[in-house]
Design a protein around this motif. Structure first.
Motif, PDB file in Angstrom:
ATOM      1  N   GLN A  84       3.943   9.626  -8.026  1.00 23.99           N
ATOM      2  CA  GLN A  84       4.942   8.583  -8.226  1.00 23.99           C
ATOM      3  C   GLN A  84       4.269   7.229  -7.963  1.00 23.99           C
ATOM      4  O   GLN A  84       3.701   7.019  -6.889  1.00 23.99           O
ATOM      5  CB  GLN A  84       6.143   8.777  -7.295  1.00 23.99           C
ATOM      6  N   VAL A  85       4.337   6.354  -8.952  1.00 27.04           N
ATOM      7  CA  VAL A  85       3.583   5.108  -8.928  1.00 27.04           C
ATOM      8  C   VAL A  85       4.541   3.929  -8.943  1.00 27.04           C
ATOM      9  O   VAL A  85       5.513   3.908  -9.710  1.00 27.04           O
ATOM     10  CB  VAL A  85       2.618   5.017 -10.145  1.00 27.04           C
ATOM     11  N   LEU A  86       4.261   2.956  -8.076  1.00 28.83           N
ATOM     12  CA  LEU A  86       5.014   1.701  -8.026  1.00 28.83           C
ATOM     13  C   LEU A  86       4.138   0.605  -8.633  1.00 28.83           C
ATOM     14  O   LEU A  86       3.047   0.334  -8.133  1.00 28.83           O
ATOM     15  CB  LEU A  86       5.379   1.349  -6.583  1.00 28.83           C
ATOM     16  N   VAL A  87       4.612   0.006  -9.699  1.00 30.03           N
ATOM     17  CA  VAL A  87       3.891  -1.071 -10.378  1.00 30.03           C
ATOM     18  C   VAL A  87       4.701  -2.350 -10.202  1.00 30.03           C
ATOM     19  O   VAL A  87       5.852  -2.427 -10.635  1.00 30.03           O
ATOM     20  CB  VAL A  87       3.676  -0.767 -11.877  1.00 30.03           C
ATOM     21  N   THR A  88       4.098  -3.335  -9.557  1.00 31.16           N
ATOM     22  CA  THR A  88       4.756  -4.621  -9.318  1.00 31.16           C
ATOM     23  C   THR A  88       4.068  -5.695 -10.152  1.00 31.16           C
ATOM     24  O   THR A  88       2.849  -5.871 -10.053  1.00 31.16           O
ATOM     25  CB  THR A  88       4.697  -5.004  -7.829  1.00 31.16           C
ATOM     26  N   ILE A  89       4.847  -6.391 -10.963  1.00 24.75           N
ATOM     27  CA  ILE A  89       4.333  -7.451 -11.831  1.00 24.75           C
ATOM     28  C   ILE A  89       4.933  -8.776 -11.373  1.00 24.75           C
ATOM     29  O   ILE A  89       6.157  -8.905 -11.270  1.00 24.75           O
ATOM     30  CB  ILE A  89       4.697  -7.185 -13.304  1.00 24.75           C
ATOM     31  N   VAL A  90       4.073  -9.739 -11.100  1.00 25.36           N
ATOM     32  CA  VAL A  90       4.517 -11.056 -10.642  1.00 25.36           C
ATOM     33  C   VAL A  90       3.960 -12.104 -11.606  1.00 25.36           C
ATOM     34  O   VAL A  90       2.745 -12.213 -11.786  1.00 25.36           O
ATOM     35  CB  VAL A  90       4.041 -11.349  -9.201  1.00 25.36           C
ATOM     36  N   HIS A  91       4.870 -12.857 -12.238  1.00 20.94           N
ATOM     37  CA  HIS A  91       4.491 -13.985 -13.106  1.00 20.94           C
ATOM     38  C   HIS A  91       4.741 -15.286 -12.337  1.00 20.94           C
ATOM     39  O   HIS A  91       5.850 -15.489 -11.821  1.00 20.94           O
ATOM     40  CB  HIS A  91       5.321 -14.005 -14.394  1.00 20.94           C
ATOM     41  N   ARG A  92       3.756 -16.139 -12.296  1.00 20.88           N
ATOM     42  CA  ARG A  92       3.916 -17.475 -11.697  1.00 20.88           C
ATOM     43  C   ARG A  92       3.615 -18.517 -12.764  1.00 20.88           C
ATOM     44  O   ARG A  92       2.485 -18.609 -13.257  1.00 20.88           O
ATOM     45  CB  ARG A  92       2.992 -17.646 -10.495  1.00 20.88           C
ATOM     46  N   ARG A 159       6.975   4.707 -12.078  1.00 22.93           N
ATOM     47  CA  ARG A 159       6.491   5.657 -13.068  1.00 22.93           C
ATOM     48  C   ARG A 159       6.037   6.940 -12.376  1.00 22.93           C
ATOM     49  O   ARG A 159       5.772   6.974 -11.179  1.00 22.93           O
ATOM     50  CB  ARG A 159       5.318   5.064 -13.860  1.00 22.93           C
ATOM     51  N   GLN A 160       5.929   8.014 -13.170  1.00 20.48           N
ATOM     52  CA  GLN A 160       5.468   9.299 -12.666  1.00 20.48           C
ATOM     53  C   GLN A 160       4.447   9.854 -13.643  1.00 20.48           C
ATOM     54  O   GLN A 160       4.715   9.978 -14.840  1.00 20.48           O
ATOM     55  CB  GLN A 160       6.658  10.261 -12.524  1.00 20.48           C
ATOM     56  N   VAL A 161       3.248  10.164 -13.144  1.00 22.83           N
ATOM     57  CA  VAL A 161       2.168  10.663 -13.998  1.00 22.83           C
ATOM     58  C   VAL A 161       1.622  11.952 -13.402  1.00 22.83           C
ATOM     59  O   VAL A 161       1.684  12.182 -12.193  1.00 22.83           O
ATOM     60  CB  VAL A 161       1.029   9.624 -14.141  1.00 22.83           C
ATOM     61  N   GLY A 162       1.070  12.798 -14.262  1.00 22.74           N
ATOM     62  CA  GLY A 162       0.479  14.050 -13.820  1.00 22.74           C
ATOM     63  C   GLY A 162      -0.818  13.830 -13.067  1.00 22.74           C
ATOM     64  O   GLY A 162      -1.430  12.748 -13.118  1.00 22.74           O
ATOM     65  N   GLY A 163      -1.243  14.873 -12.370  1.00 25.20           N
ATOM     66  CA  GLY A 163      -2.447  14.753 -11.565  1.00 25.20           C
ATOM     67  C   GLY A 163      -3.698  14.454 -12.364  1.00 25.20           C
ATOM     68  O   GLY A 163      -4.632  13.847 -11.856  1.00 25.20           O
ATOM     69  N   ASP A 164      -3.741  14.881 -13.629  1.00 27.11           N
ATOM     70  CA  ASP A 164      -4.917  14.643 -14.468  1.00 27.11           C
ATOM     71  C   ASP A 164      -4.631  13.661 -15.598  1.00 27.11           C
ATOM     72  O   ASP A 164      -5.373  13.615 -16.574  1.00 27.11           O
ATOM     73  CB  ASP A 164      -5.414  15.966 -15.052  1.00 27.11           C
ATOM     74  N   GLU A 165      -3.577  12.880 -15.467  1.00 25.46           N
ATOM     75  CA  GLU A 165      -3.203  11.928 -16.517  1.00 25.46           C
ATOM     76  C   GLU A 165      -3.664  10.516 -16.162  1.00 25.46           C
ATOM     77  O   GLU A 165      -3.824  10.173 -14.983  1.00 25.46           O
ATOM     78  CB  GLU A 165      -1.681  11.915 -16.732  1.00 25.46           C
ATOM     79  N   GLU A 166      -3.862   9.724 -17.197  1.00 25.80           N
ATOM     80  CA  GLU A 166      -4.199   8.317 -17.011  1.00 25.80           C
ATOM     81  C   GLU A 166      -2.920   7.485 -16.930  1.00 25.80           C
ATOM     82  O   GLU A 166      -1.882   7.857 -17.476  1.00 25.80           O
ATOM     83  CB  GLU A 166      -5.053   7.812 -18.179  1.00 25.80           C
TER      84      GLU A 166
END
Length: 354
Positions: A84-92, A159-166
């Motif tokens: 389980q991946v946390l992606v944080t995007i910050v625009h300034r 997002r959620q990705v498999g152990g061998d996924e990019e």
């Protein structure tokens, strides 16, 4: 006594139907994936042309999603075998305090849709993997000092990705025409991930924990987890005698089942039609394993065509109506009530975990 049993049976049936309807209405809705923007998509922004003094810095942080981050995700969506991946995007956006864009943001025009209007105007960022929850966009944060205004936009993705996924990150061309800025710097913080592949960039700063570049659309990145390795040679699957024995046993049982029916059963036309239809339906049900686009078609076959076929076969083979008794009605209704309350409990747990 028979009348009392009928009243109890129909009352339980009514409760069962009500429970199923309640579960259907309150079931968690799975949103379809957002439509991928095209070059023809435009957004309405106040600036008629890009301002040279306007500058945009974008930070993309990829980190492990914690239990606190996953509180709003239904437990049925989380696969513990995957990451389980946390992606944080910050625009300034840094601009002059008299910039019309600053005034437009300060007014909160078209809020909250105006947030996406600005971020998509900079260039939509698409992150691969299974979507655990739709993007969360926070209200812009404005700071003004020394005649300069900075507007900060923060977007959180799960997002959620498999152990061998990019994990892929794509930065598309701005939806605003003309674009909001001529200068944009992007910085990626991979943390536990490594940048495996890039396209469309010339790094200005490249380190294990930091990748910085000036945008040149479109941009594509592929990341892999630190714990993910690539063996020199794929290990061949060992032959399993258990699997082979299970397959042979299943074939033998099917053979003896067909033999036990007798020639008279196979000579009847309704039975031949049933077997032929089932043989044709099996490949259709297996195809979605290789072509996900045909999954709705398989659902129609499985939950529509096959039950209808079985019902038609029963009406042709059974000469008279089934002799249902009050006890049979109570048993079937009781089973339906148990299933309905099971659905009710599952739906309640899913709702409380949101």
């Amino acid at each position: 006594m028979g009348l009392l049993r009928m009243i109890v049976a129909y009352s339980l049936a009514a409760v069962s139907v009500a429970a199923v309807v309640w579960c259907t209405v309150n079931a968690y809705r799975v949103d379809p994936p957002p439509r991928r923007p095209t070059l023809d998509d435009t957004v309405s922004l106040p600036s008629a042309r890009p301002v040279p003094e306007r500058r945009v810095d974008t930070e993309i942080t990829v980190a492990r999603a914690t239990g606190n981050d996953l509180r709003g995700v239904p437990s049925s969506r989380i696969d513990e075998r995957r990451r389980q991946v946390l992606v944080t995007i910050v625009h300034r956006i840094r601009m002059d305090d008299e910039d019309v864009l600053a005034a437009w943001i300060r007014r909160g025009a078209d809020f909250p849709r105006g947030i996406r209007t600005v971020t998509d105007g900079l260039g939509p960022i698409k992150v691969g993997g299974a979507v655990l929850i739709q993007a969360v966009r926070q209200a812009p944060l404005l700071t003004t000092s020394g005649g300069s205004t900075t507007a900060e936009f923060r977007i959180v993705l799960l997002r959620q990705v498999g152990g061998d996924e990019e994990l892929t990150i794509d930065i598309l061309r701005p939806a605003a025409k003309p674009p909001l800025t001529l200068q944009r710097t992007v910085t990626v913080f991979p943390t536990e991930w490594r940048v495996l592949r890039t396209a469309g960039i010339s790094p200005e700063r490249e380190e294990p924990e930091r990748l910085q570049f000036t945008i040149n659309y479109p941009v594509s990145l592929a990341l892999v987890h630190d714990g993910q390795g690539f063996p020199d040679q794929e290990t061949a699957q060992n032959f399993s005698w258990e699997t082979a024995l299970a397959i042979v046993t299943a074939l033998v049982m099917i053979f003896f089942l067909c033999r036990s029916l007798g020639l008279a059963w196979w000579r009847r036309l309704p039975n031949l039609e049933l077997v032929t239809a089932l043989a044709l339906a099996v490949p259709v049900l297996v195809i979605p394993l290789f072509a996900r686009d045909l999954l709705p078609f398989s659902y129609v076959i499985l939950f529509g065509a096959l039950p209808a076929l079985a019902l038609r076969h029963a009406t042709r083979v059974v000469p008279t109506a089934a002799p249902w008794t009050t006890r049979d009605a109570l048993a079937v209704t009781g089973a339906a009530v148990l299933v309905a309350f099971g659905m009710l409990a599952w739906s309640g747990c899913s709702t409380s975990s949101r």
